[in-house]
Design a protein around this motif. Structure first.
Motif, PDB file in Angstrom:
ATOM      1  N   GLY A  27       0.921  -1.338  -0.103  1.00 29.90           N
ATOM      2  CA  GLY A  27       0.014   0.037   0.016  1.00 29.90           C
ATOM      3  C   GLY A  27       0.990   1.110   0.102  1.00 29.90           C
ATOM      4  O   GLY A  27       0.432   2.201  -0.587  1.00 29.90           O
ATOM      5  N   ARG A  28       1.975   1.139   0.738  1.00 32.10           N
ATOM      6  CA  ARG A  28       2.788   2.330   0.876  1.00 32.10           C
ATOM      7  C   ARG A  28       3.320   2.479  -0.600  1.00 32.10           C
ATOM      8  O   ARG A  28       3.440   3.558  -1.010  1.00 32.10           O
ATOM      9  CB  ARG A  28       3.948   2.099   1.888  1.00 32.10           C
ATOM     10  CG  ARG A  28       5.013   3.231   1.930  1.00 32.10           C
ATOM     11  CD  ARG A  28       4.452   4.544   2.493  1.00 32.10           C
ATOM     12  NE  ARG A  28       5.748   5.193   2.789  1.00 32.10           N
ATOM     13  CZ  ARG A  28       5.613   6.697   3.180  1.00 32.10           C
ATOM     14  NH1 ARG A  28       4.236   7.178   2.977  1.00 32.10           N
ATOM     15  NH2 ARG A  28       6.723   7.527   3.346  1.00 32.10           N
ATOM     16  N   VAL A  29       3.685   1.454  -1.387  1.00 34.13           N
ATOM     17  CA  VAL A  29       4.515   1.611  -2.637  1.00 34.13           C
ATOM     18  C   VAL A  29       3.414   2.262  -3.498  1.00 34.13           C
ATOM     19  O   VAL A  29       3.770   3.104  -4.243  1.00 34.13           O
ATOM     20  CB  VAL A  29       5.141   0.541  -3.101  1.00 34.13           C
ATOM     21  CG1 VAL A  29       5.481   0.575  -4.456  1.00 34.13           C
ATOM     22  CG2 VAL A  29       6.096  -0.223  -2.209  1.00 34.13           C
ATOM     23  N   LEU A  30       2.271   1.389  -3.450  1.00 30.78           N
ATOM     24  CA  LEU A  30       1.243   2.068  -4.489  1.00 30.78           C
ATOM     25  C   LEU A  30       0.651   3.331  -4.242  1.00 30.78           C
ATOM     26  O   LEU A  30       0.389   4.123  -5.178  1.00 30.78           O
ATOM     27  CB  LEU A  30      -0.156   1.137  -4.532  1.00 30.78           C
ATOM     28  CG  LEU A  30      -0.932   0.963  -5.584  1.00 30.78           C
ATOM     29  CD1 LEU A  30      -0.319   0.446  -6.653  1.00 30.78           C
ATOM     30  CD2 LEU A  30      -2.067  -0.211  -5.285  1.00 30.78           C
ATOM     31  N   ALA A  31       0.669   4.020  -2.930  1.00 29.37           N
ATOM     32  CA  ALA A  31       0.246   5.211  -2.557  1.00 29.37           C
ATOM     33  C   ALA A  31       0.960   6.356  -3.161  1.00 29.37           C
ATOM     34  O   ALA A  31       0.620   7.340  -3.276  1.00 29.37           O
ATOM     35  CB  ALA A  31       0.130   5.202  -0.932  1.00 29.37           C
ATOM     36  N   THR A  32       2.497   5.967  -3.466  1.00 31.42           N
ATOM     37  CA  THR A  32       3.124   7.000  -3.958  1.00 31.42           C
ATOM     38  C   THR A  32       3.245   7.230  -5.392  1.00 31.42           C
ATOM     39  O   THR A  32       3.890   8.113  -6.176  1.00 31.42           O
ATOM     40  CB  THR A  32       4.746   7.045  -3.351  1.00 31.42           C
ATOM     41  OG1 THR A  32       5.287   5.610  -4.041  1.00 31.42           O
ATOM     42  CG2 THR A  32       4.692   6.910  -2.044  1.00 31.42           C
ATOM     43  N   HIS A  33       2.471   6.263  -6.084  1.00 34.47           N
ATOM     44  CA  HIS A  33       2.313   6.118  -7.601  1.00 34.47           C
ATOM     45  C   HIS A  33       0.958   6.286  -8.278  1.00 34.47           C
ATOM     46  O   HIS A  33       1.163   6.814  -9.462  1.00 34.47           O
ATOM     47  CB  HIS A  33       2.755   4.582  -8.141  1.00 34.47           C
ATOM     48  CG  HIS A  33       4.082   4.458  -7.781  1.00 34.47           C
ATOM     49  ND1 HIS A  33       4.604   3.022  -8.068  1.00 34.47           N
ATOM     50  CD2 HIS A  33       5.057   5.096  -7.228  1.00 34.47           C
ATOM     51  CE1 HIS A  33       5.995   3.086  -7.389  1.00 34.47           C
ATOM     52  NE2 HIS A  33       6.202   4.109  -7.064  1.00 34.47           N
ATOM     53  N   MET A  34      -0.060   6.421  -7.546  1.00 36.29           N
ATOM     54  CA  MET A  34      -1.460   6.499  -8.155  1.00 36.29           C
ATOM     55  C   MET A  34      -2.290   7.243  -6.948  1.00 36.29           C
ATOM     56  O   MET A  34      -2.048   7.226  -5.747  1.00 36.29           O
ATOM     57  CB  MET A  34      -2.117   5.490  -8.703  1.00 36.29           C
ATOM     58  CG  MET A  34      -2.225   4.125  -7.948  1.00 36.29           C
ATOM     59  SD  MET A  34      -3.233   2.830  -8.763  1.00 36.29           S
ATOM     60  CE  MET A  34      -1.972   2.529 -10.057  1.00 36.29           C
ATOM     61  N   ALA A  35      -3.532   7.860  -7.445  1.00 35.97           N
ATOM     62  CA  ALA A  35      -4.313   8.365  -6.620  1.00 35.97           C
ATOM     63  C   ALA A  35      -5.097   7.314  -5.656  1.00 35.97           C
ATOM     64  O   ALA A  35      -5.233   6.165  -5.952  1.00 35.97           O
ATOM     65  CB  ALA A  35      -5.387   9.145  -7.360  1.00 35.97           C
ATOM     66  N   ARG A 215      -0.434   4.818 -16.932  1.00 33.13           N
ATOM     67  CA  ARG A 215       0.954   4.981 -16.571  1.00 33.13           C
ATOM     68  C   ARG A 215       1.376   4.068 -15.369  1.00 33.13           C
ATOM     69  O   ARG A 215       2.553   3.961 -14.893  1.00 33.13           O
ATOM     70  CB  ARG A 215       1.195   6.527 -15.900  1.00 33.13           C
ATOM     71  CG  ARG A 215       0.494   6.538 -14.913  1.00 33.13           C
ATOM     72  CD  ARG A 215       1.206   8.175 -14.470  1.00 33.13           C
ATOM     73  NE  ARG A 215       0.104   8.645 -13.266  1.00 33.13           N
ATOM     74  CZ  ARG A 215      -0.605   9.342 -13.394  1.00 33.13           C
ATOM     75  NH1 ARG A 215      -0.856  10.058 -14.546  1.00 33.13           N
ATOM     76  NH2 ARG A 215      -1.435   9.973 -12.303  1.00 33.13           N
ATOM     77  N   ALA A 216       0.657   2.799 -15.071  1.00 29.62           N
ATOM     78  CA  ALA A 216       0.797   2.099 -13.844  1.00 29.62           C
ATOM     79  C   ALA A 216       2.193   1.138 -14.599  1.00 29.62           C
ATOM     80  O   ALA A 216       2.051   0.594 -15.747  1.00 29.62           O
ATOM     81  CB  ALA A 216      -0.034   1.119 -13.625  1.00 29.62           C
ATOM     82  N   SER A 217       2.954   0.872 -13.708  1.00 32.44           N
ATOM     83  CA  SER A 217       3.925   0.089 -13.948  1.00 32.44           C
ATOM     84  C   SER A 217       3.926  -1.275 -13.517  1.00 32.44           C
ATOM     85  O   SER A 217       2.847  -1.588 -12.861  1.00 32.44           O
ATOM     86  CB  SER A 217       5.497   0.608 -13.189  1.00 32.44           C
ATOM     87  OG  SER A 217       5.186   0.498 -11.819  1.00 32.44           O
ATOM     88  N   LEU A 218       4.662  -2.256 -13.993  1.00 30.29           N
ATOM     89  CA  LEU A 218       4.531  -3.714 -13.505  1.00 30.29           C
ATOM     90  C   LEU A 218       4.618  -3.686 -11.990  1.00 30.29           C
ATOM     91  O   LEU A 218       4.016  -4.708 -11.141  1.00 30.29           O
ATOM     92  CB  LEU A 218       5.900  -4.523 -14.129  1.00 30.29           C
ATOM     93  CG  LEU A 218       5.740  -4.738 -15.525  1.00 30.29           C
ATOM     94  CD1 LEU A 218       7.013  -5.488 -16.026  1.00 30.29           C
ATOM     95  CD2 LEU A 218       4.496  -5.456 -15.867  1.00 30.29           C
ATOM     96  N   THR A 219       5.181  -3.023 -11.141  1.00 27.93           N
ATOM     97  CA  THR A 219       5.382  -3.109  -9.983  1.00 27.93           C
ATOM     98  C   THR A 219       4.094  -2.588  -9.265  1.00 27.93           C
ATOM     99  O   THR A 219       3.628  -3.075  -8.492  1.00 27.93           O
ATOM    100  CB  THR A 219       6.302  -2.083  -9.345  1.00 27.93           C
ATOM    101  OG1 THR A 219       7.744  -2.425  -9.799  1.00 27.93           O
ATOM    102  CG2 THR A 219       6.487  -2.090  -7.923  1.00 27.93           C
ATOM    103  N   ASP A 220       3.368  -1.352 -10.207  1.00 30.90           N
ATOM    104  CA  ASP A 220       2.242  -1.109  -9.613  1.00 30.90           C
ATOM    105  C   ASP A 220       1.204  -2.252  -9.628  1.00 30.90           C
ATOM    106  O   ASP A 220       0.192  -2.451  -8.780  1.00 30.90           O
ATOM    107  CB  ASP A 220       1.710   0.113 -10.122  1.00 30.90           C
ATOM    108  CG  ASP A 220       2.591   1.274 -10.133  1.00 30.90           C
ATOM    109  OD1 ASP A 220       3.171   1.467  -9.020  1.00 30.90           O
ATOM    110  OD2 ASP A 220       2.799   2.297 -10.902  1.00 30.90           O
ATOM    111  N   TRP A 221       1.314  -2.900 -10.746  1.00 30.09           N
ATOM    112  CA  TRP A 221       0.066  -3.950 -10.897  1.00 30.09           C
ATOM    113  C   TRP A 221       0.393  -5.118 -10.008  1.00 30.09           C
ATOM    114  O   TRP A 221      -0.583  -5.817  -9.498  1.00 30.09           O
ATOM    115  CB  TRP A 221       0.258  -4.335 -12.573  1.00 30.09           C
ATOM    116  CG  TRP A 221      -0.449  -3.561 -13.417  1.00 30.09           C
ATOM    117  CD1 TRP A 221       0.263  -2.713 -14.482  1.00 30.09           C
ATOM    118  CD2 TRP A 221      -1.741  -3.146 -13.428  1.00 30.09           C
ATOM    119  NE1 TRP A 221      -0.646  -1.929 -15.065  1.00 30.09           N
ATOM    120  CE2 TRP A 221      -2.108  -2.255 -14.592  1.00 30.09           C
ATOM    121  CE3 TRP A 221      -2.877  -3.437 -12.925  1.00 30.09           C
ATOM    122  CZ2 TRP A 221      -3.085  -1.689 -14.863  1.00 30.09           C
ATOM    123  CZ3 TRP A 221      -4.215  -2.867 -13.092  1.00 30.09           C
ATOM    124  CH2 TRP A 221      -4.302  -2.134 -14.111  1.00 30.09           C
ATOM    125  N   GLY A 222       1.906  -5.500  -9.806  1.00 27.22           N
ATOM    126  CA  GLY A 222       2.063  -6.562  -8.723  1.00 27.22           C
ATOM    127  C   GLY A 222       1.498  -6.044  -7.587  1.00 27.22           C
ATOM    128  O   GLY A 222       0.918  -6.900  -6.862  1.00 27.22           O
TER     129      GLY A 222
END
Length: 295
Positions: A27-35, A215-222
């Motif tokens: 969640g911390r990783v994803l929170a820095t990449h999308m709304a 613009r989601a990356s592979l990390t985001d989808w993971g």
């Protein structure tokens, strides 16, 4: 190994708690990449797809819901999915994963306290002491070891948002008491995810869902698949298997492992410092939860 054996059930429960502890890192990783609303919708949409397939397979078809029970499921979706997930991702934009997990660890105490007030459950001296101890532990975490700073500076934005998670999940849990009288836990979770995803869709679309997906990356989808499929869909199934095998009280004790895994993963994967105030406050919170939920 016999898959019905108690050791195997214990293994599944520990693995479930590890998955739930990892949600704070993902969640911390994803929170820095999308709304926050985009992340929330994508998490619970993927969870809904998995749960529909899982529950339908287990019950021999898609479990429908009556108009009489739909408001109960909608309430669960509004509190446990829409509100909780928004506070979760928004709070993690400001707060560290380990800190947020320790604050949320006081949820069982809040549920027990409100259950005593609303449903007249027995709440003796030991449970009262456990409640106070857990809340003092939260104060230690919020104040970085100096509770007097809360009086001078108040609660930070990130911590206040994570406290919103506590309020949302407490409401979800109390609302679930009436829903579980008529729906099995997996069906209730499935419908709460479906309603919650529906509630999230248009607000997420308005705040940039399409752009975030593009613009989601592979990390985001993971992270999304981890949060939705593993940490929501699959882990709930394992948790309910544990409840069926050893009972809710014994299975519930394992939840105390979640903040421990969260602190460990946050330190190893995100490089977050294990401050003394976090460790002390976390021990107080967990000890308070154990005392409050003693049978």
């Amino acid at each position: 190994m016999n898959r019905n054996s108690t050791p195997f059930v214990f293994f599944l429960l520990v693995l479930t708690m590890a998955l739930w502890g990892g949600t704070w890192v993902a969640g911390r990783v994803l929170a820095t990449h999308m709304a926050p609303l985009s992340a929330s919708f994508l998490r619970f949409f993927s969870a809904s797809v998995f749960l529909v397939l899982f529950v339908s397979h287990g019950q021999g078809g898609f479990p429908k819901i009556s108009w009489r029970l739909a408001p109960h499921a909608a309430f669960l979706g509004a509190t446990g999915v829409f509100m909780y997930s928004w506070f979760f991702f928004k709070g993690l934009q400001y707060s560290t994963a380990g800190r947020a997990a320790l604050i949320v660890a006081c949820i069982p105490v809040c549920i027990s306290g409100l259950s005593a007030l609303l449903y007249k459950e027995r709440f003796g001296p030991v449970r009262i002491f456990g409640t106070l101890l857990s809340l003092c532990g939260v104060a230690v975490v919020l104040s970085n070891g100096n509770p007097m700073t809360l009086l001078r500076q108040g609660v930070s934005t990130g911590d206040l948002l994570i406290l919103g998670c506590v309020a949302a999940w407490t409401a979800y849990s109390l609302g679930g008491r009436s829903a579980m009288k008529h729906l099995s836990p997996p069906v209730a979770v499935m419908w709460s995810c479906l309603f919650g995803s529906a509630f999230l869709f248009f607000p997420a679309l308005h705040t940039g869902l399409a752009e975030d997906i593009a613009r989601a990356s592979l990390t985001d989808w993971g992270c999304i698949l981890y949060l939705g499929v593993l940490a929501t869909g699959l882990s709930y199934a394992w948790y309910y298997k544990g409840i069926q095998a050893i009972g809710p009280s014994r299975a519930g004790i394992f939840i105390n492992l979640v903040p421990i895994f969260a602190l460990l993963f946050a330190s190893l994967m995100l490089g977050e410092a294990l401050e003394l105030s976090l460790l002390l406050g976390g021990c107080m919170v967990i000890a308070g939860v154990v005392l409050t939920n003693r049978t």
